[in-house]
Structures are given as structure tokens and as C-alpha cells.
Scaffold this active site. Sequence first.
Site, short mmCIF file in Angstrom:
data_model
loop_
_atom_site.label_atom_id
_atom_site.label_comp_id
_atom_site.label_asym_id
_atom_site.label_seq_id
_atom_site.Cartn_x
_atom_site.Cartn_y
_atom_site.Cartn_z
CG HIS A 139 -29.19 0.31 -44.91
ND1 HIS A 139 -28.87 0.10 -43.58
CD2 HIS A 139 -28.48 1.41 -45.29
CE1 HIS A 139 -28.00 1.04 -43.18
NE2 HIS A 139 -27.76 1.84 -44.20
ZN LIG Z 1 -23.93 4.61 -44.57
#
Ligand SMILES: [Zn+2]
Length: 375
Positions: A139
Amino acid sequence: MGDGLISAISPVFIGSEIYRFSTYGPSHPLAVPRVSTCIDLCRALGWLTPDKYRDAPMATLPEILRFHDAGYVAALQRAEAAGAVTPEDRDRYRIGTDNNPVYPEMFRRPATSAGGVLLATRLTAAGGVAHVPGGGTHHGRPDRASGFCYLNDCVLGILSWLDQGLTRVLYLDLDAHHGDGVQDAFSGDPRVLTVSIHEEDRWPNTGRLDDRAGGSARNLPVPRGYNDSESRYLLTQAVLPLVARFRPQAILMQCGADALEEDPLARLSLSNNAYWAAVAAVMPLAPRLILAGGGGYNPYTVGRCWAGIWATLNGFPIPQTLPAEAQTVLRRLVYNRAAGRNPPAHWTTTLRDAPREGPVRDEIRRIADVTLQEN
Ligand SMILES: [Zn+2]
């Protein structure tokens, strides 16, 4: 003889002791030891002799700046040094928040994960396999932290392979959350194909079935309760044909273990057999393969899953019952959730879960069909 030649002969495990005591804080999902559990299990099973193990170096600043903004990296270093973050840095870089807290190794730990994946790309330059369970921070954004990820070691690793001259790199993400940071980094880049299987309608709420990022991505959002049979179906009916079509020179496989049934942060229902089957199927499809970790917030299930991935890469048989020393590794774990107070026996006595087979739902069949449609 270079590193590449040696690594081509047998898989290399890249770890670090930084993960053993580093936590994001007692109430954060990453309070639990994961990489050290995997290392200790592999050692207890006799699978990780010193010749197979490499210590991950910290990535250098120039290596990190290949993807990340200098101002953000400086803010991470400042926050680590001060043990605190200014309101300005918090707002601008999303550090010092509940998800991305200030903690003592908040620069060194992600820099070590990045350094581990980068070492793996060097060791596999001429072909080979590397397991980097501390990697997988999918992320991370160029200029901010996101979803427990401060840097994006997946992006840095893929860039390193591209910088070596590779022109077809596959990123395959099994984490329960969409691999948004990696997809966005290579959106529209024909040299990279990012494939993410993740739980639908879960944070970060991106990665819908029709999202192809300009042709460089495929997304397979799966419903709650996703089981081993469905995982096998998507593997054989979507992922493997897609990979065969792309003919990757290198594969980075993010094996976030939060799609396992017992994970507290997602609602998918895989057993670790599904992960190991995917690794075994993908392994022959490219001359270079890096296995990274990722999510996974139940230390018992993460440690067992990632140790079994190492066994799969090496062809080590997985014992029915764990030897005493390996059971001790698991019994010593502390897991501050209800399930951790009285862990079921198989969490400490076995490595392999019971299979979690089930019906292959129509939604899964549709996902496979759409995934294989040409643009
Ligand atoms: Zn995850």
C-alpha cells in the site's frame, strides 16, 4: 562465481532480526511477531541452514528515492529520530496516525524490508528464487504512508528488475486487500502486469473487476468466505492462463496471509494449502521468482503459512505433526485477541491446515471469465 549463479541453484531466504521485537504498538494489528515466527519455525524444522539464509540490508537512500519522495523519506527519518511527528508531517505524510503510527523502527524497518526485496532482485538477476517474508508492503505511496505501509518494497523491487533490463515483470498479490500502491505505480506501463486477488468491498475499496489500470492490471475481487476450491478455480481458470499469455521474465508474488480463515482483519476462508498450491503452480512459470509477505495478523497462521511457502519452494515434505522444538516456537507466541488466549490445538501442533473446500460460486466463475477477456 556470482551471487546469481549460486541463488539459481537453491532458493535463498532473506530475513532480518529487526522484525523480532519491533512492533507498531500493543494495540496495533502489527503487534504480533510474524517474520521471526517463520524463521524460528523453519530453523526448528531443519529447513533453514545458514547457507540458505541472508540478512536483509537496509535499502540505501538513493535506492529508496527511486520511487519515494525525498521530503517524505526525510519526514520518516525525523519521526524515527524524535519518536514523534509534527502535526504538519502527520497531515502531509499520514504518519503518526492510528494505522501508520510512530514506532521506534518506523524508518529502519521498512528500509530493511525494501533492502531485502532489492537484495532478492540482485540475487535473482540471472535467475533464481528468493523468499522475503518481511517484504510485501503493497500500500505504500511515493509521498505518504498507507495501510501500515511506509515504503513500497514491492514497487522498489519491480523497478530494480526493470532497471536490470527486464521488460515483462508479473506482480501477483494474494493479500486480502487490493495491491493498490503497486498497481498505481505501474499503471499503463506495458512492462508490468499487476494481478490482485482480494476481498471485495474491503479497504482500500479499489481494485474492482473492471479496473485494468490502462491494461497493466487485472483485479479479482472475491466475496466473503472465499474457499480453497474457489482459489484453485481462479488459479487454474484465470491466473495461470493469464501468466502464460504474459510470459513473464520475473514474478514478484505478494503472499499476504490475511486471506486465511483465522485472520482477524478480513473475511476470507482460505487454508494455507491454497497459498502453497499457488506458489507451487507459479514457481515454474518464470526464471526469477520473489516471494514476499504482506498482511496477516494472526501470528500462528501467518508463521505457519510463510514457513510452508519456504518448504514448498524447496520441496521439503511437511510433517503431519510438528516436532517438539517447532511446537515450542508456536506455544511461546503471545496473541492479544480472544482466539489467542486459548489457541486451537492445530495452531501449535501442525503446519498444514485442514483443507477448506467448498462450492465454487457463480461470482467466482464470472471473475475468471472477465479476467481472461482481452482489453
Ligand atoms: Zn492485507
